[in-house]
Write a protein that holds these residues in place. Structure first.
Motif, short mmCIF file in Angstrom:
data_model
loop_
_atom_site.label_atom_id
_atom_site.label_comp_id
_atom_site.label_asym_id
_atom_site.label_seq_id
_atom_site.Cartn_x
_atom_site.Cartn_y
_atom_site.Cartn_z
N MET A 6 0.84 -1.20 0.00
CA MET A 6 0.00 0.00 0.00
C MET A 6 0.88 1.25 0.00
O MET A 6 0.62 2.19 -0.75
N PRO A 13 -7.14 1.64 0.46
CA PRO A 13 -8.10 0.53 0.51
C PRO A 13 -9.47 0.99 -0.01
O PRO A 13 -9.86 2.14 0.19
N ASP A 14 -10.15 0.08 -0.69
CA ASP A 14 -11.46 0.40 -1.27
C ASP A 14 -12.45 -0.75 -1.08
O ASP A 14 -13.28 -1.01 -1.94
N GLU A 16 -13.27 -4.58 1.58
CA GLU A 16 -12.83 -5.56 2.56
C GLU A 16 -11.87 -6.57 1.93
O GLU A 16 -12.01 -6.91 0.75
N PRO A 17 -10.90 -7.06 2.71
CA PRO A 17 -9.98 -8.09 2.20
C PRO A 17 -10.75 -9.36 1.82
O PRO A 17 -11.78 -9.69 2.41
N LEU A 26 -7.16 -7.47 -1.96
CA LEU A 26 -7.71 -6.27 -1.35
C LEU A 26 -8.10 -5.30 -2.45
O LEU A 26 -7.25 -4.89 -3.25
N VAL A 28 -8.52 -1.89 -4.00
CA VAL A 28 -7.79 -0.65 -3.71
C VAL A 28 -8.08 0.39 -4.80
O VAL A 28 -8.69 0.08 -5.82
#
Length: 54
Positions: A6, A13-14, A16-17, A26, A28
Motif C-alpha cells: 500500500m 483501501p477500497d 474488505e480483504p 484487497l 484498492v
C-alpha cells in the motif's frame, strides 16, 4: 500483510480483504482508479509473480 505494498504503490483501501485458497486480495484505488492488490500465499502463485516481474 498489505501495508508494505500500500505504501510502496500509493494505494488506498477500497473494500474488505478477500481470502482465497492461494492468495489474499484487497480492493484498492490508486490515484482514484480502482484496482485489486493480490498477495500470493501459494508457492506456485509466488513463482508466477516472480516470472511476471522478470
Amino acid at each position: 500483510m498489505f501495508t508494505e505494498y500500500m505504501i510502496k504503490w500509493d494505494l488506498l483501501p477500497d473494500g474488505e480483504p478477500i481470502r482465497t485458497h492461494s492468495s489474499r486480495l484487497l480492493p484498492v484505488r490508486r490515484h482514484g482508479v480502482p484496482a485489486m492488490l493480490k498477495v500470493a500465499q501459494d508457492p506456485e502463485e509466488r513463482f508466477g509473480a516472480q516470472l511476471m516481474a522478470w
